[in-house]
Write a protein that holds these residues in place. Structure first.
Motif, PDB file in Angstrom:
ATOM      1  N   GLY A   1     -19.594 -31.928   4.455  1.00  0.00           N
ATOM      2  CA  GLY A   1     -18.756 -31.641   5.613  1.00  0.00           C
ATOM      3  C   GLY A   1     -19.118 -32.480   6.828  1.00  0.00           C
ATOM      4  N   PHE A   2     -20.316 -33.048   6.858  1.00  0.00           N
ATOM      5  CA  PHE A   2     -20.692 -33.893   7.989  1.00  0.00           C
ATOM      6  C   PHE A   2     -20.037 -35.262   7.848  1.00  0.00           C
ATOM      7  N   SER A   3     -19.488 -35.761   8.940  1.00  0.00           N
ATOM      8  CA  SER A   3     -18.886 -37.092   8.885  1.00  0.00           C
ATOM      9  C   SER A   3     -19.487 -38.027   9.925  1.00  0.00           C
ATOM     10  N   SER A   4     -20.351 -37.501  10.788  1.00  0.00           N
ATOM     11  CA  SER A   4     -20.959 -38.343  11.816  1.00  0.00           C
ATOM     12  C   SER A   4     -22.372 -37.827  12.090  1.00  0.00           C
ATOM     13  N   PHE A   5     -23.309 -38.727  12.216  1.00  0.00           N
ATOM     14  CA  PHE A   5     -24.681 -38.295  12.454  1.00  0.00           C
ATOM     15  C   PHE A   5     -25.458 -39.417  13.134  1.00  0.00           C
ATOM     16  N   THR A   6     -26.527 -39.016  13.826  1.00  0.00           N
ATOM     17  CA  THR A   6     -27.341 -39.966  14.581  1.00  0.00           C
ATOM     18  C   THR A   6     -28.771 -39.931  14.049  1.00  0.00           C
ATOM     19  N   PHE A   7     -29.344 -41.104  13.880  1.00  0.00           N
ATOM     20  CA  PHE A   7     -30.724 -41.170  13.397  1.00  0.00           C
ATOM     21  C   PHE A   7     -31.384 -42.439  13.914  1.00  0.00           C
ATOM     22  N   PRO A   8     -32.734 -42.454  14.023  1.00  0.00           N
ATOM     23  CA  PRO A   8     -33.423 -43.663  14.474  1.00  0.00           C
ATOM     24  C   PRO A   8     -33.489 -44.697  13.359  1.00  0.00           C
ATOM     25  N   PHE A   9     -33.610 -45.966  13.729  1.00  0.00           N
ATOM     26  CA  PHE A   9     -33.715 -47.018  12.716  1.00  0.00           C
ATOM     27  C   PHE A   9     -34.928 -46.793  11.828  1.00  0.00           C
ATOM     28  N   LYS A  10     -35.985 -46.296  12.457  1.00  0.00           N
ATOM     29  CA  LYS A  10     -37.191 -46.056  11.675  1.00  0.00           C
ATOM     30  C   LYS A  10     -37.685 -44.651  11.957  1.00  0.00           C
ATOM     31  N   LYS A  11     -37.944 -43.928  10.894  1.00  0.00           N
ATOM     32  CA  LYS A  11     -38.401 -42.553  11.014  1.00  0.00           C
ATOM     33  C   LYS A  11     -39.717 -42.497  11.790  1.00  0.00           C
ATOM     34  N   ASN A  12     -39.798 -41.600  12.749  1.00  0.00           N
ATOM     35  CA  ASN A  12     -41.011 -41.447  13.530  1.00  0.00           C
ATOM     36  C   ASN A  12     -41.951 -40.459  12.831  1.00  0.00           C
ATOM     37  N   LEU A  13     -43.030 -40.993  12.295  1.00  0.00           N
ATOM     38  CA  LEU A  13     -43.929 -40.154  11.496  1.00  0.00           C
ATOM     39  C   LEU A  13     -45.016 -39.494  12.334  1.00  0.00           C
ATOM     40  N   THR A  14     -45.173 -39.926  13.598  1.00  0.00           N
ATOM     41  CA  THR A  14     -46.285 -39.427  14.402  1.00  0.00           C
ATOM     42  C   THR A  14     -45.978 -38.098  15.066  1.00  0.00           C
TER      43      THR A  14
ATOM     44  N   SER B   1     -38.567 -54.355   2.193  1.00  0.00           N
ATOM     45  CA  SER B   1     -37.440 -54.682   1.301  1.00  0.00           C
ATOM     46  C   SER B   1     -37.389 -53.653   0.180  1.00  0.00           C
ATOM     47  N   PRO B   2     -36.932 -52.485   0.488  1.00  0.00           N
ATOM     48  CA  PRO B   2     -36.925 -51.439  -0.551  1.00  0.00           C
ATOM     49  C   PRO B   2     -35.921 -51.768  -1.656  1.00  0.00           C
ATOM     50  N   SER B   3     -36.252 -51.351  -2.857  1.00  0.00           N
ATOM     51  CA  SER B   3     -35.323 -51.553  -3.973  1.00  0.00           C
ATOM     52  C   SER B   3     -34.198 -50.524  -3.869  1.00  0.00           C
ATOM     53  N   ASP B   4     -33.122 -50.771  -4.591  1.00  0.00           N
ATOM     54  CA  ASP B   4     -32.008 -49.823  -4.594  1.00  0.00           C
ATOM     55  C   ASP B   4     -32.484 -48.435  -5.016  1.00  0.00           C
ATOM     56  N   ASN B   5     -33.322 -48.411  -6.051  1.00  0.00           N
ATOM     57  CA  ASN B   5     -33.811 -47.117  -6.543  1.00  0.00           C
ATOM     58  C   ASN B   5     -34.632 -46.394  -5.487  1.00  0.00           C
ATOM     59  N   GLU B   6     -35.457 -47.151  -4.755  1.00  0.00           N
ATOM     60  CA  GLU B   6     -36.290 -46.545  -3.713  1.00  0.00           C
ATOM     61  C   GLU B   6     -35.415 -45.992  -2.580  1.00  0.00           C
ATOM     62  N   ILE B   7     -34.411 -46.768  -2.204  1.00  0.00           N
ATOM     63  CA  ILE B   7     -33.500 -46.316  -1.138  1.00  0.00           C
ATOM     64  C   ILE B   7     -32.832 -45.004  -1.541  1.00  0.00           C
ATOM     65  N   LYS B   8     -32.312 -44.996  -2.777  1.00  0.00           N
ATOM     66  CA  LYS B   8     -31.557 -43.818  -3.219  1.00  0.00           C
ATOM     67  C   LYS B   8     -32.456 -42.597  -3.403  1.00  0.00           C
ATOM     68  N   ALA B   9     -33.675 -42.851  -3.861  1.00  0.00           N
ATOM     69  CA  ALA B   9     -34.579 -41.726  -4.099  1.00  0.00           C
ATOM     70  C   ALA B   9     -35.051 -41.106  -2.778  1.00  0.00           C
ATOM     71  N   THR B  10     -35.213 -41.940  -1.759  1.00  0.00           N
ATOM     72  CA  THR B  10     -35.794 -41.474  -0.495  1.00  0.00           C
ATOM     73  C   THR B  10     -34.741 -41.055   0.527  1.00  0.00           C
ATOM     74  N   ALA B  11     -33.523 -41.547   0.370  1.00  0.00           N
ATOM     75  CA  ALA B  11     -32.482 -41.283   1.376  1.00  0.00           C
ATOM     76  C   ALA B  11     -32.272 -39.784   1.579  1.00  0.00           C
ATOM     77  N   ILE B  12     -32.034 -39.436   2.830  1.00  0.00           N
ATOM     78  CA  ILE B  12     -31.872 -38.020   3.194  1.00  0.00           C
ATOM     79  C   ILE B  12     -30.390 -37.664   3.180  1.00  0.00           C
ATOM     80  N   GLU B  13     -30.067 -36.648   2.386  1.00  0.00           N
ATOM     81  CA  GLU B  13     -28.659 -36.274   2.233  1.00  0.00           C
ATOM     82  C   GLU B  13     -28.169 -35.478   3.435  1.00  0.00           C
ATOM     83  N   LEU B  14     -26.939 -35.751   3.833  1.00  0.00           N
ATOM     84  CA  LEU B  14     -26.295 -34.954   4.878  1.00  0.00           C
ATOM     85  C   LEU B  14     -25.563 -33.805   4.202  1.00  0.00           C
ATOM     86  N   PRO B  15     -25.564 -32.641   4.833  1.00  0.00           N
ATOM     87  CA  PRO B  15     -24.835 -31.517   4.229  1.00  0.00           C
ATOM     88  C   PRO B  15     -23.353 -31.843   4.079  1.00  0.00           C
TER      89      PRO B  15
END
Lengths: 166, 199
Positions: B132-145, B116-130
Motif C-alpha cells: 500500500g505504500f507508494s512513497s517513502f523517504t530514506f537516507p542514501f546510507k543507513k546510519n548504524l551509529t 558494489s553489491p551483487s544482485d543477490n545481496e541487494i535483494k536479500a538485504t533490501a527492506i520491504e515496504l508494507p
C-alpha cells in the motif's frame, strides 16, 4: 504607465507554466504473456527405438532425419504462430535393475510438414519456429546412444522438450 | 469602479484565463531538488512475469518475490549526505486491448552502503515496504551509529559532495488472470520518481 500596470502582473504569471519539479524519473515495463492452455499441445506419435544389435564400437546411432527408428512428436497449436523450443541434449539413463547406464546424445530435426527427409536440424539452444497453416509442426528425435557402460537390465528415461508461444 | 480596483479585477480575470492551461504537477522547493540524481535500471528494466513462470494460463496468479531473479533493480546515485524520497506509481492492470489482468506492485530499498553489491545481496538485504505504500523517504546510507547524521555541507565552489548509491527492488503480484482473458502479450508501465527529501 497604465498599460504596464495591467500587463506586468500577467507577465509574471506566464513563466509559472514552465516550472517543473527537478526530479529524476525512470519507467520500467511490467509484462506477461498469457497463453491459452488448449492452444499448444505436444503429442508423441512414436518412441525412439534403440536396437543394441546395431551398435558399432559400443554406440548405436539413430539418425533423426533419415532413420525410421527415430521418435516422432507433433506440435498442435495456433495457425502460423511462432513458438520457442528447447530440449536437453545429453541425458544419462541409469539401469533401474542394477549397474550400468546409457548415455544418450539427442539430435532433433523439425518441419512444418510430415516430411522427415526435408526437415531441418534443431539445436538445443533456444530456437524460434513457426506452426504451419494446418496448425502442426513435426519433430523427429534420434541421437547417439552410448551402450558401452550398459549392463543387462531395464532402462527407462525421459526426453525433456519445452515449447512455448512467443 | 474605482481606478484602484480595476487592476485587481483584471488580475483576477487573468488568473481565471490562465487556469485553463494549468497542469497538475509537483514542485520541489528543496535546495538540491533532483540535481545530480542518477536513476539506472539494472538488467532488462522489465518486470517480466514469464521469467518467474514461463507459461501463464487463465485463472492463474503469479508472484515475483523480492529475492526472485525476476524482480527488477533500480540503482540510485546522488549526494551521500542527503535523504531521498522515492515515489512509485504503476498501472493497476496489465493490458491487452480490452483485456486486463490485475497488477499489484511492491518495492524494497537497499541502503546498506556496500561498494558494489551483487544482485543477490541487494535483494536479500533490501527492506520491504508494507503493501500500500507508494512513497517513502530514506537516507542514501543507513546510519548504524544511532547518532543523527551531521547537516549537509552547503553548496560552494570548493566542495564536492561524496556520492552515494542506493537501490530499489521492484516486484509484485499478477492476477488472477481472468478466465476469459485473451491470450497474448500484456504490458503496463511502472514509473519511479526520486528526489532529495525536502524535510
Amino acid at each position: 504607465m497604465r498599460f504596464f500596470r495591467y500587463i506586468l502582473p500577467i507577465l509574471f504569471l506566464l513563466p509559472m507554466s514552465s516550472i517543473r519539479a527537478q526530479e529524476r524519473t525512470v519507467t520500467i515495463k511490467a509484462s506477461a504473456t498469457v497463453v491459452d492452455k488448449t492452444e499448444l499441445e505436444l503429442v508423441t506419435m512414436k518412441d525412439l527405438d534403440i536396437d543394441a544389435s546395431t551398435a558399432v564400437n559400443g554406440k548405436v546411432y539413430v539418425s533423426a532425419q533419415r532413420d525410421t527408428k527415430s521418435a516422432l512428436m507433433i506440435v498442435k497449436g495456433k495457425v502460423n504462430a511462432s513458438f520457442r523450443v528447447t530440449f536437453t541434449p545429453l541425458v544419462e539413463i541409469p539401469n533401474s535393475t542394477g549397474k550400468g547406464s546409457l548415455l544418450i546424445k539427442y539430435e532433433m530435426v523439425g518441419s512444418q510438414t510430415d516430411n522427415q527427409s526435408a526437415s531441418e536440424p534443431i539445436d538445443a539452444a533456444e530456437r524460434t519456429l513457426k506452426i504451419s497453416s494446418e496448425g502442426r509442426y513435426y519433430f523427429w528425435l534420434g541421437g547417439q546412444i552410448d551402450i558401452s557402460n550398459a549392463r543387462p537390465g531395464k532402462y527407462n528415461g525421459n526426453f525433456t522438450i519445452e515449447i512455448e508461444y512467443i | 469602479m474605482k481606478p484602484t480596483i480595476r487592476p485587481i479585477v483584471l488580475l483576477l480575470i487573468s488568473f481565471l484565463l490562465l487556469n485553463g492551461h494549468a497542469m497538475a504537477q509537483r514542485i520541489s522547493f528543496g535546495l538540491y531538488a533532483g540535481e545530480g540524481i542518477l536513476l539506472e535500471p539494472m538488467g532488462l528494466a522489465e518486470l517480466n512475469f514469464n521469467t518467474k513462470q514461463p507459461l501463464i494460463f487463465a485463472s492463474q496468479s503469479v508472484s515475483i518475490l523480492k529475492q526472485d531473479q525476476a524482480s527488477a533493480i533500480i540503482r540510485i546515485t546522488g549526494r551521500l549526505d542527503q535523504e531521498i524520497t522515492a515515489s512509485i506509481s504503476a498501472s493497476p492492470t496489465l493490458d491487452l486491448n480490452t483485456s486486463h489482468i490485475p497488477l499489484s506492485i511492491r518495492f524494497a530499498y537497499y541502503n546498506a552502503g556496500a561498494a558494489s553489491p551483487s544482485d543477490n545481496e541487494i535483494k536479500a538485504t533490501a527492506i520491504e515496504l508494507p503493501l500500500g505504500f507508494s512513497s517513502f523517504t530514506f537516507p542514501f546510507k543507513k546510519n548504524l551509529t544511532g547518532i543523527p547524521a551531521p547537516p549537509p555541507t552547503p553548496i560552494n565552489s570548493n566542495y564536492t559532495s561524496p556520492q552515494g548509491t542506493a537501490y530499489l527492488v521492484i516486484y509484485g503480484n499478477l492476477g488472477p488472470v481472468p478466465s476469459d482473458a485473451a491470450a497474448g502479450y500484456y504490458n503496463g508501465d511502472i514509473n519511479i520518481r526520486v528526489e532529495y527529501a525536502t524535510n
